[in-house]
Design a protein around this motif. Structure first.
Motif, mmCIF file in Angstrom:
data_model
loop_
_atom_site.group_PDB
_atom_site.id
_atom_site.type_symbol
_atom_site.label_atom_id
_atom_site.label_comp_id
_atom_site.label_asym_id
_atom_site.label_seq_id
_atom_site.Cartn_x
_atom_site.Cartn_y
_atom_site.Cartn_z
ATOM 1 N N MET A 170 0.833 -1.205 0.000
ATOM 2 C CA MET A 170 0.000 0.000 0.000
ATOM 3 C C MET A 170 0.867 1.253 0.000
ATOM 4 O O MET A 170 2.071 1.200 0.279
ATOM 5 C CB MET A 170 -0.941 -0.009 1.213
ATOM 6 C CG MET A 170 -1.727 -1.298 1.375
ATOM 7 S SD MET A 170 -2.858 -1.299 2.798
ATOM 8 C CE MET A 170 -4.223 -0.369 2.118
ATOM 9 N N HIS A 171 0.235 2.379 -0.297
ATOM 10 C CA HIS A 171 0.952 3.657 -0.320
ATOM 11 C C HIS A 171 1.190 4.163 1.093
ATOM 12 O O HIS A 171 0.350 4.029 1.986
ATOM 13 C CB HIS A 171 0.158 4.698 -1.104
ATOM 14 C CG HIS A 171 0.881 6.008 -1.259
ATOM 15 N ND1 HIS A 171 0.730 7.065 -0.377
ATOM 16 C CD2 HIS A 171 1.787 6.416 -2.182
ATOM 17 C CE1 HIS A 171 1.501 8.069 -0.763
ATOM 18 N NE2 HIS A 171 2.148 7.700 -1.849
ATOM 19 N N LYS A 182 -0.721 5.141 -5.148
ATOM 20 C CA LYS A 182 -1.651 6.223 -4.819
ATOM 21 C C LYS A 182 -3.055 5.906 -5.320
ATOM 22 O O LYS A 182 -4.040 6.471 -4.840
ATOM 23 C CB LYS A 182 -1.173 7.545 -5.429
ATOM 24 C CG LYS A 182 0.045 8.137 -4.753
ATOM 25 C CD LYS A 182 0.430 9.473 -5.397
ATOM 26 C CE LYS A 182 1.631 10.105 -4.705
ATOM 27 N NZ LYS A 182 1.999 11.397 -5.328
ATOM 28 N N SER A 183 -3.143 5.019 -6.291
ATOM 29 C CA SER A 183 -4.436 4.710 -6.910
ATOM 30 C C SER A 183 -4.946 3.320 -6.572
ATOM 31 O O SER A 183 -6.147 3.099 -6.520
ATOM 32 C CB SER A 183 -4.333 4.841 -8.432
ATOM 33 O OG SER A 183 -3.856 6.111 -8.813
ATOM 34 N N PRO A 212 -9.650 2.376 -10.615
ATOM 35 C CA PRO A 212 -10.158 3.494 -9.804
ATOM 36 C C PRO A 212 -11.448 4.083 -10.353
ATOM 37 O O PRO A 212 -12.341 4.467 -9.588
ATOM 38 C CB PRO A 212 -9.007 4.518 -9.865
ATOM 39 C CG PRO A 212 -7.794 3.711 -10.141
ATOM 40 C CD PRO A 212 -8.255 2.603 -11.034
ATOM 41 N N GLN A 213 -11.570 4.140 -11.673
ATOM 42 C CA GLN A 213 -12.766 4.705 -12.286
ATOM 43 C C GLN A 213 -13.979 3.803 -12.066
ATOM 44 O O GLN A 213 -15.115 4.273 -11.941
ATOM 45 C CB GLN A 213 -12.523 4.889 -13.780
ATOM 46 C CG GLN A 213 -13.535 5.786 -14.470
ATOM 47 C CD GLN A 213 -13.152 6.067 -15.917
ATOM 48 O OE1 GLN A 213 -12.134 5.580 -16.388
ATOM 49 N NE2 GLN A 213 -13.957 6.833 -16.609
ATOM 50 N N LYS A 214 -13.737 2.492 -11.981
ATOM 51 C CA LYS A 214 -14.838 1.534 -11.827
ATOM 52 C C LYS A 214 -15.057 1.102 -10.385
ATOM 53 O O LYS A 214 -15.903 0.248 -10.120
ATOM 54 C CB LYS A 214 -14.549 0.288 -12.677
ATOM 55 C CG LYS A 214 -14.453 0.561 -14.165
ATOM 56 C CD LYS A 214 -14.055 -0.696 -14.921
ATOM 57 C CE LYS A 214 -13.941 -0.443 -16.412
ATOM 58 N NZ LYS A 214 -13.459 -1.637 -17.142
ATOM 59 N N ALA A 215 -14.299 1.681 -9.451
ATOM 60 C CA ALA A 215 -14.353 1.208 -8.060
ATOM 61 C C ALA A 215 -15.747 1.365 -7.446
ATOM 62 O O ALA A 215 -16.231 0.473 -6.754
ATOM 63 C CB ALA A 215 -13.322 1.956 -7.216
ATOM 64 N N VAL A 242 -4.647 4.797 -13.096
ATOM 65 C CA VAL A 242 -3.419 4.452 -12.396
ATOM 66 C C VAL A 242 -2.237 4.976 -13.196
ATOM 67 O O VAL A 242 -2.146 4.758 -14.405
ATOM 68 C CB VAL A 242 -3.295 2.926 -12.221
ATOM 69 C CG1 VAL A 242 -1.997 2.579 -11.497
ATOM 70 C CG2 VAL A 242 -4.491 2.373 -11.455
ATOM 71 N N HIS A 243 -1.335 5.693 -12.520
ATOM 72 C CA HIS A 243 -0.145 6.248 -13.172
ATOM 73 C C HIS A 243 1.098 5.814 -12.415
ATOM 74 O O HIS A 243 1.025 5.345 -11.279
ATOM 75 C CB HIS A 243 -0.214 7.778 -13.220
ATOM 76 C CG HIS A 243 -1.303 8.296 -14.107
ATOM 77 N ND1 HIS A 243 -1.223 8.266 -15.480
ATOM 78 C CD2 HIS A 243 -2.514 8.855 -13.818
ATOM 79 C CE1 HIS A 243 -2.326 8.783 -16.002
ATOM 80 N NE2 HIS A 243 -3.124 9.145 -15.012
#
Length: 539
Positions: free
Chosen positions: A102-103, A148-149, A287-290, A410-411
């Motif tokens: 994890m971050h 981060k994502s 992240p967009q579909k979370a 995610v980047h």
């Protein structure tokens, strides 16, 4: 800021209650509508622990599962482009713990016993698996752009045989099931040289029952075999998976070599690049579909909780009030398959919503049926109302948030290596060929196209649509595709083609025949030189 309004009903949402986020809406639905039903019928004892605030707030998680030495930890290292605390890589079974990567602002690790008492982490309910598991569980935190994502869960390498399962000291498959219910993606990793699915791996995959939409398969180390062997390996893998995963749909299998080392066999390099990009896009979209995933999981949980309530209510109703309780209990457990069918008919429930019979029978052995509660229609109605009337507004809220918020992707790490520049997928290929060249890319083939052009009876330097069609249909492409090519090539929309426009049409046909997609709008570098508008120079 959005508001999602609910009606006041039996402990439900009060009129005018603002829910500013999808997460807030999900929390309200669970705590006010679903959790009372779960608590009343002891759902958590049989199926899954109660959800907590961290379960709604946590980032998307990816669970990696595979037999030992299939490259799970290396895969994480490949994505992050960075070592993480607790990482061990080797040909032998090296990862003997569950590691939540994890971050964090600083690099460090947290042991399992401390992790399950942290209310900000979604792992508190793992405490029920005891010290044998917690001693094999840790969180690795590090500052990394990818994290981060998303968060990534690395699992112990799976071995074969019953002895290994017992030696762990905790129920490995139950732990996997707990994670599967909460993660956004489950990646099963296979080695091109280790396709056999061991007993424990088979049981692990079966523990993902009901989570089939989250599963993706990666055939790793595929560069270590040639093309002919790869075809056989792929076929053998699909055959093995078909025996374990009982779904009519074919699982998506990504083929490649997921580590930052030179390919041992480069003949399938193009395939590996395309497969890696497809997998990256799938992970990047999490992240967009979370929010949709959490809503979907809540709906699945609600359906199971309803079925559980019907089962408990029926068992309670069938129990005698005084004598013969133990014999009746044994009879009901043995008749559980028949009870399932009866409840399906009475309440119009799909067979797929029921828990596994054998597992339910084993669990029921440990309970006193007379202490179960009778069916309480109000609790069932509250969940039915949630499913019928509260989900649609929440879906609308999700759509609104997607429109109003920037696209979440995610980047960092390996994801940035192929997003821009000449190593982006498709760079310099198909319609993008010649994008960074000064000369018109079609010029090199234009002499050949010109010879064909002048056989088509041009008048005043142009050929008609009828004559152009005679040549274009030789490609055997369907009319719908040729019509799009005509629209792109007829730059001045005069219904005719000059020699440059004709050369463009032939180039677009070649692009399509080579297996690439046509652009929806003609890129500037493909526009014929004589049809390019001069730049406006301001004085």
């Amino acid at each position: 800021m959005f508001s999602w309004m609910g009606k006041q009903a039996g402990g439900g949402e009060r009129a005018g209650d603002p829910v500013q986020t999808v997460t807030g809406g999900l929390k309200q639905l669970y705590t006010r509508r679903l959790q009372p039903l779960e608590d009343y019928y002891r759902f958590q004892d049989f199926h899954s622990p109660a959800l907590e605030e961290a379960d709604f707030d946590n980032k998307p998680m990816v669970l990696l599962v595979g037999q030992y030495s299939t490259g799970k930890t290396t895969f994480i290292r490949y994505l992050l482009e960075q070592d993480f605390p607790g990482m061990r890589i080797g040909p032998e079974p090296t990862t003997d713990s569950f590691i939540a990567v994890m971050h964090g602002d600083a690099e460090g690790s947290t042991p399992g016993n401390a992790l399950v008492v942290d209310p900000k982490k979604p792992f508190r309910k793992l405490s029920r698996f005891g010290n044998a598991f917690l001693n094999r569980f840790m969180c690795a935190q590090l500052p990394n752009e990818v994290l981060k994502s998303i968060s990534i869960i690395d699992s112990p390498g799976i071995l074969s045989g019953e002895k290994q399962r017992i030696r762990r000291g905790y129920d490995f498959c139950q732990v996997l099931q707990w994670f599967a219910e909460r993660v956004d993606r489950i990646i099963l990793l296979f080695d091109a040289h280790k396709l056999d699915i061991s007993d424990e791996f088979s049981e692990a995959i079966k523990s993902f029952r009901g989570q089939d939409d989250k599963i993706r398969v990666v055939l790793n180390k595929a560069d270590q075999v040639d093309t002919q062997q790869l075809m056989r390996v792929y076929g053998a893998l699909m055959w093995s998976l078909g025996k374990v995963i009982n779904t009519p749909e074919v699982l998506r299998v990504y083929i490649g070599s997921f580590w930052a080392q030179p390919l041992q066999n480069t003949e399938n390099r193009k395939l590996f690049e395309v497969e890696a990009q497809d997998l990256f896009r799938d992970i990047q979209s999490l992240p967009q579909k979370a929010a949709v995933r959490k809503l979907n999981d809540l709906i699945k949980r609600a359906r199971l909780a309803k079925v559980h309530a019907y089962i408990m209510g029926h068992l309670k109703k069938e129990m005698p009030s005084v004598f013969g309780k133990e014999n009746k209990k044994k009879e009901l457990i043995s008749r559980l398959p028949e009870i399932y069918i009866q409840l399906q008919r009475e309440h119009h429930i799909s067979p797929g919503d029921f828990p596994e019979v054998k597992k339910m029978q084993e669990q029921l052995e440990n309970y006193d049926f007379s202490k179960f509660h009778s069916l309480k229609p109000k609790l069932i109605e509250a969940v039915d109302n949630m499913l019928a009337n509260k989900i649609a507004p929440l879906m609308s809220l999700i759509s609104q948030e997607e429109i109003n918020m920037p696209t979440q992707m995610v980047h960092g790490g390996a994801f940035d290596g192929t997003m821009t520049g000449p190593f982006d997928q498709g760079y310099g290929e198909g319609a993008r060929e010649g994008a960074d060249e000064e000369e018109w890319v079609i010029a090199k083939d234009k002499p050949v196209y010109d010879e064909i052009f002048y056989t088509l009876s041009p008048i005043n330097g142009k050929i008609s649509g009828v004559n152009a069609k005679k040549e274009m249909v030789n490609s055997k492409l369907p009319n719908s595709v040729l019509g799009k090519i005509w629209k792109l090539a007829d730059c001045d929309n005069d219904g005719m083609l000059d020699e440059e426009e004709f050369a463009l049409a032939k180039h677009l046909i070649k692009i399509k025949l080579d297996g690439y997609e046509l652009p929806s709008i003609l890129p500037l570098h493909l526009v014929p030189p004589s049809h390019r508008k001069p730049l406006q120079v301001s004085e």
